[in-house]
Design an enzyme around this catalytic site. Structure first.
Site, PDB file in Angstrom:
ATOM      1  N   CYS A   1     -61.545  57.579 -53.101  1.00  9.71           N
ATOM      2  CA  CYS A   1     -60.613  56.876 -54.088  1.00  9.71           C
ATOM      3  C   CYS A   1     -59.816  56.409 -53.851  1.00  9.71           C
ATOM      4  CB  CYS A   1     -60.113  57.579 -56.039  1.00  9.71           C
ATOM      5  SG  CYS A   1     -61.837  57.947 -56.897  1.00  9.71           S
TER       6      CYS A   1
ATOM      7  N   ARG B   1     -61.965  53.996 -47.766  1.00 10.20           N
ATOM      8  CA  ARG B   1     -61.904  55.431 -48.669  1.00 10.20           C
ATOM      9  C   ARG B   1     -63.006  55.481 -48.842  1.00 10.20           C
ATOM     10  NH1 ARG B   1     -57.072  57.194 -48.240  1.00 10.20           N
ATOM     11  NH2 ARG B   1     -56.952  58.174 -50.696  1.00 10.20           N
TER      12      ARG B   1
ATOM     13  N   TRP C   1     -64.703  56.972 -55.868  1.00  8.17           N
ATOM     14  CA  TRP C   1     -65.648  57.735 -55.325  1.00  8.17           C
ATOM     15  C   TRP C   1     -65.767  58.118 -56.298  1.00  8.17           C
ATOM     16  CZ3 TRP C   1     -66.705  62.412 -53.318  1.00  8.17           C
ATOM     17  CH2 TRP C   1     -68.097  62.091 -53.186  1.00  8.17           C
TER      18      TRP C   1
ATOM     19  N   ASN D   1     -56.603  59.453 -58.142  1.00  5.43           N
ATOM     20  CA  ASN D   1     -57.293  59.699 -57.561  1.00  5.43           C
ATOM     21  C   ASN D   1     -57.297  61.525 -57.352  1.00  5.43           C
ATOM     22  OD1 ASN D   1     -58.549  60.342 -54.367  1.00  5.43           O
ATOM     23  ND2 ASN D   1     -56.989  59.574 -53.482  1.00  5.43           N
ATOM     24  N   GLY D   2     -58.101  62.723 -57.286  1.00  4.28           N
ATOM     25  CA  GLY D   2     -59.051  63.435 -57.392  1.00  4.28           C
ATOM     26  C   GLY D   2     -59.393  63.789 -58.174  1.00  4.28           C
TER      27      GLY D   2
ATOM     28  N   GLU E   1     -70.962  66.253 -31.977  1.00  4.52           N
ATOM     29  CA  GLU E   1     -70.585  64.713 -32.978  1.00  4.52           C
ATOM     30  C   GLU E   1     -71.081  63.672 -32.302  1.00  4.52           C
ATOM     31  OE1 GLU E   1     -68.040  64.382 -34.317  1.00  4.52           O
ATOM     32  OE2 GLU E   1     -67.597  62.045 -34.037  1.00  4.52           O
TER      33      GLU E   1
ATOM     34  N   LYS F   1     -72.288  61.497 -35.978  1.00  6.89           N
ATOM     35  CA  LYS F   1     -72.135  59.011 -36.623  1.00  6.89           C
ATOM     36  C   LYS F   1     -73.174  59.276 -36.054  1.00  6.89           C
ATOM     37  CE  LYS F   1     -68.000  59.196 -34.373  1.00  6.89           C
ATOM     38  NZ  LYS F   1     -68.223  59.850 -35.787  1.00  6.89           N
TER      39      LYS F   1
ATOM     40  N   GLU G   1     -74.688  59.977 -39.970  1.00  9.36           N
ATOM     41  CA  GLU G   1     -73.032  59.403 -40.791  1.00  9.36           C
ATOM     42  C   GLU G   1     -73.123  58.071 -40.733  1.00  9.36           C
ATOM     43  OE1 GLU G   1     -68.898  60.903 -41.011  1.00  9.36           O
ATOM     44  OE2 GLU G   1     -69.003  59.565 -38.679  1.00  9.36           O
TER      45      GLU G   1
ATOM     46  N   HIS H   1     -85.250  79.249 -29.663  1.00 12.34           N
ATOM     47  CA  HIS H   1     -85.615  80.538 -30.716  1.00 12.34           C
ATOM     48  C   HIS H   1     -86.113  79.301 -32.474  1.00 12.34           C
ATOM     49  CE1 HIS H   1     -84.317  83.378 -27.892  1.00 12.34           C
ATOM     50  NE2 HIS H   1     -83.490  82.442 -27.944  1.00 12.34           N
TER      51      HIS H   1
ATOM     52  N   LYS I   1     -64.107  58.223 -45.896  1.00  9.91           N
ATOM     53  CA  LYS I   1     -63.184  58.633 -45.117  1.00  9.91           C
ATOM     54  C   LYS I   1     -62.102  58.854 -45.057  1.00  9.91           C
ATOM     55  CE  LYS I   1     -60.998  57.653 -41.040  1.00  9.91           C
ATOM     56  NZ  LYS I   1     -61.838  56.994 -40.077  1.00  9.91           N
TER      57      LYS I   1
END
Ligand code: G6P
Length: 613
Positions: A2, A27, A75, A101-102, A485, A489, A492, A508, A608
């Site tokens: 948020c 964000r 969010w 926010n939270g 990484e 990416k 995402e 395996h 973010k």
């Protein structure tokens, strides 16, 4: 997550709020809203979806007249993204309006109590509980500050709040705990926001609020209180960076801009810390004596920052001969790690606000370890809570998927490797100088890679491969961490199912998933393990895989013998090779996302700055 903006001044608030929220889009959010407070009372507009929908709904803000207001990008945590769950939320009697926010962890208990005393709820959110809790205490106290103080004592969890009260025209309160909030001083106007870009157009004088801080302000001034309720003075910091740093500057997306900013970000992070051919970490308070006594290093982080930690294990163990354990912050905080004064905990975070990382850092502090944070955002909660801080000077990173912050975090690991390795005598002077030289040459090498031809080549590859649903990244040693990484990416931003495996581990289990035309991306950047990785490539090729190989330019002829397509990077010192290897993987994900019609900078469901657990 948020984003919050608040404004009091002489201008129309709504356009300023919309503009500020647009700067916080990075964000991550799914709905948005604003409330303007004028002599006609609160005018609230909110909607599910992008800010463009809110802007349309309010005619660019023109529909809401008044010079005081709060805005929010949400969010979703409690309740689906919807108009009714969007903020701001107004209390039952219409007197209190908040943006938040939270997460309020005990919101259900509070809600049940408030319902039992007659408060009505329209949404599924924890934020509406806050608005009603404020109303409840305001009715008891008749004073907004006292009401807010009593209410926050009852709330557990995290919050940054902008608060308006119908009985207090021309005034706003803001308070925070475990979620970021800044206050901006203007001339005859004042601001609050979740982050600097939201208000940078109007002021460069900002204060980062600490946990428990409250600010009571109007257009002409502000009174600050600490967690004990004592009045405190706050000296504003001057924000030096330019607005252009938070704009696209001609690039189609922030991510592409930030990929191109990597050489500069690396230079800005590394150069000031090299003096007369030595790494000098003036920022560190850690004594040489302490470092000599370190027996174990934890690297604690989330997301890509954690993958820097995975590289850090190989790099620091090789150069410093100290056992290093990378661990996810969300695991570390509940794992009862064995820590003591001979344990160094390195915390890595771009935002400096990630809830799990911050909690893990506090846990490490409590358990008696020395904590060193590698952080990008100056003044962030993590930078304040750690014993030592090394800033990555990447500048503001806006795209949700990190690129330049990741690269600078890795460069700080190299600086630490040199610094500690030198101190402990575990690095020969010759090796020290070779690595240092390679580190200073990295920006140039990266710049040389980022040509139009290079980008076009990768765009073509993505054009050929974008329809693949499942991708397997394989690599050994440092490359296995780069694979993590590269794979993240792709997930995402291109929404491609992808997995990363140490190449030797493939047989395996995961090899059973390789079928005709499964895409495998093989990273083969560790020279002494090149042949071994190629053997693993042959194993997947034998089962029909379509292989994209990545290696250094000098090995082009060799890799082409085994793979179907290849990506090349300039050669550098083997320990530093991951810094260059990650770049084509970033670009590949970017073009895969574009080819698949995804929103590169604002991927679905992601944020973010992850300020909730
Ligand atoms: C989110 C971001 C990632 C980032 C992670 C950790 O998931 O999308 O890019 O790596 O958070 O964030 P931090 O700010 O702590 O580095």
């Amino acid at each position: 997550m948020c984003g919050i903006v608040g404004y009091i001044g002489k201008r129309q608030a709504a356009p300023i709020l919309l503009d500020g929220l647009a700067k916080l889009e990075y964000r991550g959010y799914d709905s948005a809203g604003i409330c303007v407070f004028s002599e006609d009372g609160f005018s609230v507009a909110k909607t599910k979806g992008r800010l463009s929908a809110l802007s349309e709904l309010t005619n660019g803000g023109a529909e809401l007249c008044g010079c005081l207001g709060i805005g929010h990008t949400r969010w979703a945590t409690h309740g689906a993204p919807s108009d009714k769950n969007s903020h701001p939320h107004v209390s039952s009697n219409g007197k209190i309006c908040v943006v938040h926010n939270g997460i309020i962890e005990n919101y259900l208990v509070l809600k049940e109590y408030l319902q039992s005393v007659g408060k009505a709820f329209e949404s599924d959110t924890d934020t509406e509980v806050i608005a009603n809790l404020f109303e409840y205490y305001y009715e008891l106290e008749g004073d907004l500050i006292r009401a807010v103080k009593r209410a926050i004592e009852k709330m557990t969890g995290s919050y940054a709040l902008g608060i308006l009260c119908m009985d207090c025209p021309g005034r706003m309160l803001a308070v925070k705990k475990n979620s970021p909030l800044i206050f901006g001083f203007g001339e005859g106007e004042n601001f609050i926001a979740s982050d600097v870009p939201a208000i940078l157009k109007y002021t460069r004088k900002v204060v980062y609020l600490n946990d428990g801080d409250m600010v009571d302000f109007n257009a002409d001034g502000a009174v600050f209180y600490n967690a004990l309720g004592e009045r405190i003075e706050k000296v504003p910091e001057h924000i030096a960076w330019e607005m252009s740093a938070a704009e696209k500057g001609g690039y189609p997306h922030f991510m592409m801009k930030e990929i191109h900013e990597q050489p500069k970000a690396l230079r800005d992070t590394v150069s000031p810390r090299i003096k007369n051919g030595r790494v000098v970490l003036d920022d560190l308070q850690l004594s040489a004596e302490y470092l000599r006594g370190v027996r174990r290093i934890y690297i604690v982080a989330c997301g890509s920052a954690y993958y820097v930690g995975c590289l850090g294990k190989y790099i620091l163990e090789k150069t410093c001969r100290i056992p290093v354990e990378p661990i996810l912050a969300s695991e570390f905080r509940y794992a009862q790690p064995v820590l003591g004064d001979d344990t160094l905990v390195i915390i890595i975070s771009q935002s400096g606000e990630t809830a799990d990382t911050l909690a893990a850092l506090r846990e490490a502090n409590t358990l008696g370890a020395r904590t060193l944070a590698i952080v990008n955002v100056v003044g962030s909660a993590i930078s304040k809570a750690a014993h030592d801080v090394i800033y990555t000077w990447a500048g503001p990173e806006i795209a949700v998927a990190t690129t330049k912050a990741y690269s600078t975090q890795l460069s700080v690991i190299y600086l630490l490797a040199l610094y500690i390795g030198d101190l402990l005598g575990t690095l020969s002077q010759e090796e020290y100088q070779t690595i240092l030289k390679a580190l200073t040459e990295l920006p140039e090498k990266m710049t040389a890679m980022l040509t139009e031809n290079y980008l076009e080549h990768i765009e073509t590859l993505a054009g050929e491969l974008y329809e693949h649903h499942d991708v397997f990244f394989i690599g050994r040693n440092l490359d296995s961490a780069t694979c993590l990484e590269g794979s993240l990416k792709l997930k995402e931003i291109a929404y491609v199912h992808s997995e990363a495996y140490a190449a030797g581990e493939l047989k395996h289990g995961p090899i059973s998933l390789i079928e005709d035309n499964t895409l495998v991306i093989a990273v083969a950047g560790v020279p002494e393990l090149f042949d071994k990785t190629m053997s693993n490539v042959k194993e997947v090729k034998a089962r029909g895989a379509n292989v994209l190989g990545l290696t250094t330019e000098d090995l082009e002829a060799d890799i082409r013998k085994t793979v179907d397509r290849c990506l090349l990077v300039p050669k550098t010192h083997p320990l530093l090779q991951p810094s260059l290897n990650v770049v084509p993987l970033q670009i590949f994900s970017y073009y895969m996302a574009l080819a698949r019609g995804c929103d590169v900078d604002k991927p679905r469901n992601l944020a973010k700055s992850v300020t909730v657990e």
